[in-house]
Design an enzyme around this catalytic site. Structure first.
Site, PDB file in Angstrom:
ATOM      1  N   LYS A  13       0.841  -1.214   0.000  1.00 25.20           N
ATOM      2  CA  LYS A  13       0.000   0.000   0.000  1.00 25.20           C
ATOM      3  C   LYS A  13       0.872   1.259   0.000  1.00 25.20           C
ATOM      4  O   LYS A  13       0.654   2.171  -0.785  1.00 25.20           O
ATOM      5  CB  LYS A  13      -0.909   0.044   1.249  1.00 25.20           C
ATOM      6  CG  LYS A  13      -1.863  -1.108   1.382  1.00 25.20           C
ATOM      7  CD  LYS A  13      -2.717  -0.972   2.632  1.00 25.20           C
ATOM      8  CE  LYS A  13      -1.954  -1.013   3.937  1.00 25.20           C
ATOM      9  NZ  LYS A  13      -1.282  -2.298   4.246  1.00 25.20           N
ATOM     10  N   ARG A  88      -9.545   1.053   8.340  1.00 21.18           N
ATOM     11  CA  ARG A  88      -9.107  -0.306   8.628  1.00 21.18           C
ATOM     12  C   ARG A  88     -10.169  -1.106   9.356  1.00 21.18           C
ATOM     13  O   ARG A  88      -9.957  -2.275   9.667  1.00 21.18           O
ATOM     14  CB  ARG A  88      -7.911  -0.221   9.561  1.00 21.18           C
ATOM     15  CG  ARG A  88      -6.609  -0.488   8.912  1.00 21.18           C
ATOM     16  CD  ARG A  88      -5.595  -0.367  10.015  1.00 21.18           C
ATOM     17  NE  ARG A  88      -4.465  -1.192   9.779  1.00 21.18           N
ATOM     18  CZ  ARG A  88      -3.370  -0.743   9.155  1.00 21.18           C
ATOM     19  NH1 ARG A  88      -3.321   0.461   8.683  1.00 21.18           N
ATOM     20  NH2 ARG A  88      -2.348  -1.536   9.022  1.00 21.18           N
ATOM     21  N   ARG A 127      11.938  -5.919   4.569  1.00 23.95           N
ATOM     22  CA  ARG A 127      11.634  -4.489   4.446  1.00 23.95           C
ATOM     23  C   ARG A 127      12.584  -3.644   5.289  1.00 23.95           C
ATOM     24  O   ARG A 127      12.922  -3.989   6.417  1.00 23.95           O
ATOM     25  CB  ARG A 127      10.198  -4.204   4.906  1.00 23.95           C
ATOM     26  CG  ARG A 127       9.954  -2.689   5.007  1.00 23.95           C
ATOM     27  CD  ARG A 127       8.531  -2.290   5.034  1.00 23.95           C
ATOM     28  NE  ARG A 127       7.824  -2.832   6.180  1.00 23.95           N
ATOM     29  CZ  ARG A 127       6.525  -2.673   6.355  1.00 23.95           C
ATOM     30  NH1 ARG A 127       5.812  -2.030   5.456  1.00 23.95           N
ATOM     31  NH2 ARG A 127       5.946  -3.196   7.409  1.00 23.95           N
ATOM     32  N   ARG A 160      11.399  -2.028  10.931  1.00 25.27           N
ATOM     33  CA  ARG A 160      10.308  -1.624  11.822  1.00 25.27           C
ATOM     34  C   ARG A 160      10.122  -2.636  12.949  1.00 25.27           C
ATOM     35  O   ARG A 160      10.226  -3.826  12.750  1.00 25.27           O
ATOM     36  CB  ARG A 160       9.004  -1.487  11.018  1.00 25.27           C
ATOM     37  CG  ARG A 160       8.737  -0.071  10.603  1.00 25.27           C
ATOM     38  CD  ARG A 160       7.589   0.064   9.661  1.00 25.27           C
ATOM     39  NE  ARG A 160       6.357  -0.617  10.071  1.00 25.27           N
ATOM     40  CZ  ARG A 160       5.237  -0.575   9.350  1.00 25.27           C
ATOM     41  NH1 ARG A 160       5.205   0.099   8.225  1.00 25.27           N
ATOM     42  NH2 ARG A 160       4.169  -1.214   9.765  1.00 25.27           N
ATOM     43  N   ARG A 171      -0.707  -9.205  13.022  1.00 27.20           N
ATOM     44  CA  ARG A 171      -1.255  -8.149  12.154  1.00 27.20           C
ATOM     45  C   ARG A 171      -2.087  -8.756  11.028  1.00 27.20           C
ATOM     46  O   ARG A 171      -3.111  -8.190  10.631  1.00 27.20           O
ATOM     47  CB  ARG A 171      -0.118  -7.294  11.578  1.00 27.20           C
ATOM     48  CG  ARG A 171       0.489  -6.349  12.605  1.00 27.20           C
ATOM     49  CD  ARG A 171       1.853  -5.855  12.217  1.00 27.20           C
ATOM     50  NE  ARG A 171       1.859  -5.039  11.015  1.00 27.20           N
ATOM     51  CZ  ARG A 171       2.955  -4.798  10.296  1.00 27.20           C
ATOM     52  NH1 ARG A 171       4.103  -5.320  10.646  1.00 27.20           N
ATOM     53  NH2 ARG A 171       2.881  -4.045   9.232  1.00 27.20           N
TER      54      ARG A 171
HETATM   55  P1  AP5 Z   1       4.941  -1.631   1.834  1.00 28.04           P
HETATM   56  O1  AP5 Z   1       4.639  -0.776   0.668  1.00 28.04           O
HETATM   57  O2  AP5 Z   1       5.718  -1.067   2.962  1.00 28.04           O
HETATM   58  O3  AP5 Z   1       3.587  -2.324   2.329  1.00 28.04           O
HETATM   59  P2  AP5 Z   1       2.360  -1.752   3.166  1.00 28.04           P
HETATM   60  O4  AP5 Z   1       1.135  -2.379   2.597  1.00 28.04           O
HETATM   61  O5  AP5 Z   1       2.408  -0.269   3.249  1.00 28.04           O
HETATM   62  O6  AP5 Z   1       2.689  -2.442   4.552  1.00 28.04           O
HETATM   63  P3  AP5 Z   1       2.599  -1.859   6.033  1.00 28.04           P
HETATM   64  O7  AP5 Z   1       3.325  -2.834   6.919  1.00 28.04           O
HETATM   65  O8  AP5 Z   1       3.014  -0.430   6.079  1.00 28.04           O
HETATM   66  O9  AP5 Z   1       1.129  -1.988   6.291  1.00 28.04           O
HETATM   67  P4  AP5 Z   1       0.447  -2.003   7.610  1.00 28.04           P
HETATM   68  O10 AP5 Z   1      -0.906  -1.826   7.115  1.00 28.04           O
HETATM   69  O11 AP5 Z   1       0.615  -3.160   8.491  1.00 28.04           O
HETATM   70  O12 AP5 Z   1       1.227  -0.866   8.439  1.00 28.04           O
HETATM   71  P5  AP5 Z   1       0.833   0.616   8.800  1.00 28.04           P
HETATM   72  O13 AP5 Z   1       2.064   1.405   8.860  1.00 28.04           O
HETATM   73  O14 AP5 Z   1      -0.295   1.080   7.954  1.00 28.04           O
HETATM   74  O15 AP5 Z   1       5.683  -2.955   1.284  1.00 28.04           O
HETATM   75  C1  AP5 Z   1       6.157  -3.948   2.172  1.00 28.04           C
HETATM   76  C2  AP5 Z   1       7.549  -4.433   1.706  1.00 28.04           C
HETATM   77  O16 AP5 Z   1       7.414  -5.146   0.481  1.00 28.04           O
HETATM   78  C3  AP5 Z   1       8.532  -3.303   1.420  1.00 28.04           C
HETATM   79  O17 AP5 Z   1       9.823  -3.705   1.798  1.00 28.04           O
HETATM   80  C4  AP5 Z   1       8.439  -3.089  -0.100  1.00 28.04           C
HETATM   81  O18 AP5 Z   1       9.647  -2.583  -0.630  1.00 28.04           O
HETATM   82  C5  AP5 Z   1       8.138  -4.505  -0.570  1.00 28.04           C
HETATM   83  N1  AP5 Z   1       7.253  -4.524  -1.744  1.00 28.04           N
HETATM   84  C6  AP5 Z   1       6.182  -3.704  -2.002  1.00 28.04           C
HETATM   85  N2  AP5 Z   1       5.610  -4.033  -3.179  1.00 28.04           N
HETATM   86  C7  AP5 Z   1       6.311  -5.101  -3.659  1.00 28.04           C
HETATM   87  C8  AP5 Z   1       6.202  -5.898  -4.844  1.00 28.04           C
HETATM   88  N3  AP5 Z   1       5.242  -5.675  -5.774  1.00 28.04           N
HETATM   89  N4  AP5 Z   1       7.087  -6.928  -5.003  1.00 28.04           N
HETATM   90  C9  AP5 Z   1       8.072  -7.150  -4.078  1.00 28.04           C
HETATM   91  N5  AP5 Z   1       8.233  -6.431  -2.955  1.00 28.04           N
HETATM   92  C10 AP5 Z   1       7.358  -5.414  -2.741  1.00 28.04           C
HETATM   93  O19 AP5 Z   1       0.257   0.422  10.274  1.00 28.04           O
HETATM   94  C11 AP5 Z   1       1.105   0.005  11.346  1.00 28.04           C
HETATM   95  C12 AP5 Z   1       0.300  -0.073  12.630  1.00 28.04           C
HETATM   96  O20 AP5 Z   1      -0.256   1.226  12.940  1.00 28.04           O
HETATM   97  C13 AP5 Z   1      -0.924  -0.999  12.596  1.00 28.04           C
HETATM   98  O21 AP5 Z   1      -0.566  -2.333  12.878  1.00 28.04           O
HETATM   99  C14 AP5 Z   1      -1.803  -0.360  13.683  1.00 28.04           C
HETATM  100  O22 AP5 Z   1      -1.377  -0.714  14.959  1.00 28.04           O
HETATM  101  C15 AP5 Z   1      -1.563   1.124  13.483  1.00 28.04           C
HETATM  102  N6  AP5 Z   1      -2.530   1.728  12.536  1.00 28.04           N
HETATM  103  C16 AP5 Z   1      -2.243   2.289  11.325  1.00 28.04           C
HETATM  104  N7  AP5 Z   1      -3.368   2.728  10.734  1.00 28.04           N
HETATM  105  C17 AP5 Z   1      -4.396   2.426  11.575  1.00 28.04           C
HETATM  106  C18 AP5 Z   1      -5.801   2.598  11.510  1.00 28.04           C
HETATM  107  N8  AP5 Z   1      -6.406   3.166  10.450  1.00 28.04           N
HETATM  108  N9  AP5 Z   1      -6.546   2.161  12.558  1.00 28.04           N
HETATM  109  C19 AP5 Z   1      -5.978   1.597  13.633  1.00 28.04           C
HETATM  110  N10 AP5 Z   1      -4.645   1.377  13.762  1.00 28.04           N
HETATM  111  C20 AP5 Z   1      -3.858   1.797  12.733  1.00 28.04           C
HETATM  112 MG    MG Z   2       2.712   1.112   4.832  1.00 23.35          MG
END
Ligand code: AP5
Ligand code: MG
Length: 215
Positions: A13, A88, A127, A160, A171
């Site tokens: 994402k 989410r 990552r 991270r 997660r």
């Molecule tokens: P990346 O692009 O970083 O993936 P992502 O979907 O953004 O993954 P996140 O871990 O950031 O998602 P998340 O939803 O768990 O975390 P968030 O920060 O939102 O890609 C991942 C890896 O793969 C990278 O190394 C990239 O280079 C690689 N990659 C990407 N595309 C690829 C491809 N096509 N092929 C190969 N490799 C690829 O949330 C973290 C925490 O915050 C949550 O757990 C929660 O506690 C809290 N939080 C955040 N938002 C909310 C909300 N709305 N409500 C409640 N809690 C929340």
């Molecule tokens: Mg992300």
């Protein structure tokens, strides 16, 4: 253009939201990045969010919804935005819909980046993230020009804390029970576009651009 990014943790994402933001000139709003910035600055919000994030749990809706509703009213969002990691939960999606309805508008696209759980676990272990600007890299799939250094702002990259295998599994469980129902929610709204996120990043991005241009 108002876009919601859906998909499991690690589906890509953030990677895709950044590319969309650059191409269309609209801000990427990542709730995860906002929480991580607050943790770094040791704010009250950061301290509250950290206790949930470290366990792989969601930060409570009442904290998250107000934060996003305020953010999307700012001036830089006048031409649209990409929400990365929000909504989410169904209550978050309903709060967003209500807030937009009050302004006479709605989400235009919900992009679901589909990646099976097995691929996710492998991706997360490789990552590397920039603690300053939120950019993500991968030790195999997206290497920075200089090892361990962010291409965009020159900051040292980190792994991270919530990318450890057990937390990733938690997660994923939370994703399936609380976030996956949003796919149906946005399908019913008529704005859902699903893309196969297992392909390389450029191919995934091309599919997203096709979806954005077609409709
Ligand atoms: P990346 O692009 O970083 O993936 P992502 O979907 O953004 O993954 P996140 O871990 O950031 O998602 P998340 O939803 O768990 O975390 P968030 O920060 O939102 O890609 C991942 C890896 O793969 C990278 O190394 C990239 O280079 C690689 N990659 C990407 N595309 C690829 C491809 N096509 N092929 C190969 N490799 C690829 O949330 C973290 C925490 O915050 C949550 O757990 C929660 O506690 C809290 N939080 C955040 N938002 C909310 C909300 N709305 N409500 C409640 N809690 C929340
Ligand atoms: Mg992300």
């Amino acid at each position: 253009m108002k876009i919601v990014m859906l998909g499991a943790p690690g589906a890509g994402k953030g990677t895709q939201a950044r590319l969309i933001s650059e191409k269309y000139g609209i801000p990427q709003i990542s709730t995860g990045d906002i929480f991580r910035a607050n943790i770094r600055e040791n704010t009250e919000l950061g301290q509250r969010a950290k206790s949930y994030m470290d366990q792989g749990l969601l930060v409570p809706d009442e904290v998250t919804c107000d934060l996003v509703v305020d953010r999307i009213r700012r001036e830089d969002c006048a031409n649209g935005y990409i929400l990365d990691g929000f909504p989410r939960t169904i209550p978050q999606a309903m709060a967003l819909t209500r807030s937009l309805e009050a302004q006479g508008t709605k989400i235009d696209y919900a992009i679901d980046v589909e990646v099976p759980d097995d691929n996710i676990v492998q991706r997360m272990s490789g990552r590397r993230a920039c603690p300053k600007c939120g950019a993500t890299f991968h030790i195999r799939y997206k290497m920075p020009a200089q090892e361990g250094i962010c291409d965009f702002c020159g900051t040292a990259l980190i792994q991270r804390e919530d990318d450890h295998a057990e937390t990733v599994q938690k997660r994923l469980d939370v994703y399936h029970s609380q976030t996956q129902p949003l796919i149906e929610y946005y399908k019913e709204m008529g704005v859902l576009h699903s893309v196969d996120g297992t392909r390389n990043m450029d191919t995934v991005f091309n599919s997203i651009c096709e979806a954005l241009n077609e409709s």
